[in-house]
Design an enzyme around this catalytic site. Structure first.
Site, PDB file in Angstrom:
ATOM      1  NE  ARG A 126       3.142   7.367  -4.692  1.00  5.61           N
ATOM      2  CZ  ARG A 126       2.952   7.842  -5.830  1.00  5.61           C
ATOM      3  NH1 ARG A 126       3.953   8.652  -6.488  1.00  5.61           N
ATOM      4  NH2 ARG A 126       1.756   7.819  -6.213  1.00  5.61           N
TER       5      ARG A 126
ATOM      6  N   GLY B 175      -1.050  11.422  -2.835  1.00  7.12           N
ATOM      7  CA  GLY B 175      -2.482  11.992  -2.515  1.00  7.12           C
ATOM      8  C   GLY B 175      -3.490  12.495  -3.680  1.00  7.12           C
TER       9      GLY B 175
ATOM     10  CG  HIS C 118      -5.321  -3.268   5.212  1.00  7.91           C
ATOM     11  ND1 HIS C 118      -6.050  -2.220   4.782  1.00  7.91           N
ATOM     12  CD2 HIS C 118      -3.988  -2.923   5.293  1.00  7.91           C
ATOM     13  CE1 HIS C 118      -5.180  -1.175   4.715  1.00  7.91           C
ATOM     14  NE2 HIS C 118      -4.029  -1.780   5.044  1.00  7.91           N
TER      15      HIS C 118
ATOM     16  N   GLY D  75      -6.541   4.893   0.710  1.00  8.88           N
ATOM     17  CA  GLY D  75      -6.927   6.329   1.572  1.00  8.88           C
ATOM     18  C   GLY D  75      -7.125   5.896   2.967  1.00  8.88           C
TER      19      GLY D  75
ATOM     20  CB  SER E  60      -0.967   3.990  -4.007  1.00  5.19           C
ATOM     21  OG  SER E  60      -0.498   4.701  -2.964  1.00  5.19           O
TER      22      SER E  60
ATOM     23  CE  LYS F 263      -0.078   3.247  -0.029  1.00  9.76           C
ATOM     24  NZ  LYS F 263       0.317   4.156   1.146  1.00  9.76           N
TER      25      LYS F 263
END
Length: 315
Positions: A279, A281, A124, A65, A154, A63
């Site tokens: 959602r 940004g 990740h 980007g 986020s 979360k």
């Protein structure tokens, strides 16, 4: 497929674990917390992934980007031959993740990527775990990070798309405490960011480090930098125009309005729907959700972890 269903054998109970929310657990692996669903696939990445010298690896904490950078990287590298790809394909389908797709479903042997001269792959996994693997070749690494408070908010919203969230809610108070204690998927967040940042300072030709905020502030500048780093600079009289087109086509408003990104369907290897990746940004959205004492709590950790390390960021 039920949201957050375990897709791998249950991890060894002897491994240190912490409850995340509902009946979901995080397991300690090489100093980082890995969600049980992806623990085995993360191990497979470390044991079996052989990066090619031409690979581009997009690394990020969840979360921060990731979806945006996947769209940008795909557009920069395949700019002439893939003009409509983002209209008809979700960014996460165009650029698969090592641990949440490739090594989860087929040990990384994805035939869709064998013919490409450049493979763009996401992860990740913290550098502390995957660093030796990535350093085994001349592959390029692009790392994106985001303000810790916006990252947390986020992620909290993201998890609300899960069925289990409504059965046993992950409260914002619990999320803040877990974030500050480092007990989140692929956490601790601060260790994750600092390790990749340190590598970018040591070897800027191999690791490109950029923040979500820098991209929002001047997307054209960062796309130009990225293209140069990747060895495919924009050239010619209409170079600036091409950059502008990519920045616009990968912008939140544009991407979020594509039908594929508004879909409530769930990908094969991920328990949340395609539309869960789009959602808000925006920068600073945490101010709409975090109480002053929560902000103070996170900022205190940020000063201790980031600022004390010379990375004045996140406050």
């Amino acid at each position: 497929m039920e949201a957050f269903a375990h897709q791998n054998p249950h991890p060894d109970s002897a491994i240190q674990k912490q409850k995340w929310f509902s009946d979901e657990f995080l397991y300690k692996f090489k100093g980082s917390w890995i969600w049980s669903t992806y623990l085995e696939s993360t191990k497979k990445v470390v044991e079996n992934f052989k990066p090619l010298p031409t690979d581009v690896i997009l690394a990020s904490f969840p979360k921060t980007g990731t979806t945006w950078l996947k769209a940008l990287l795909h557009s920069i590298i395949f700019r002439s031959s893939e003009e409509n790809s983002l209209i008809f394909n979700h960014p996460h389908e165009l650029i698969p993740s090592l641990e949440t797709k490739l090594f989860l479903e087929s040990n990384g042997k994805d035939p869709a990527f064998t013919d490409q001269k450049v493979r763009i792959l996401g992860t990740h996994i913290p550098y502390q775990i995957i660093g030796d693997v990535l350093n085994s070749s001349d592959c390029k690494i692009v790392y994106v990070t985001r303000n810790p408070k916006d990252t947390l908010v986020s992620l909290w919203h993201f998890i609300q798309k899960a069925k289990k969230f409504h059965e046993d809610p992950w409260t914002l108070e619990a999320a803040v405490d877990q974030f500050c204690n480092g007990v989140l998927p692929f956490g601790p967040y601060y260790d994750h960011v600092l390790a990749y940042r340190e590598e970018s300072l040591k070897r800027p030709w191999k690791v490109f480090f950029v923040t979500f905020e820098e991209l929002k502030d001047d997307g054209n500048k960062q796309v130009k930098r990225l293209a140069g780093f990747l060895g495919c600079p924009f050239e010619g009289e209409n170079a600036e125009e091409k950059i502008e087109e990519i920045v616009k086509s990968c912008g939140f408003e544009t991407l979020s309005n594509h039908e594929v990104n508004k879909s409530s369907e769930t990908p094969e290897c991920f328990p949340l729907p395609y539309n869960s990746f789009f959602r808000n940004g925006k920068v600073g959205d945490h101010e709409n959700y975090l109480k002053p004492e929560m902000i103070h709590q996170i900022d205190a950790i940020t000063r201790q972890k980031f600022h004390a390390s010379g990375f004045v960021y996140g406050i």
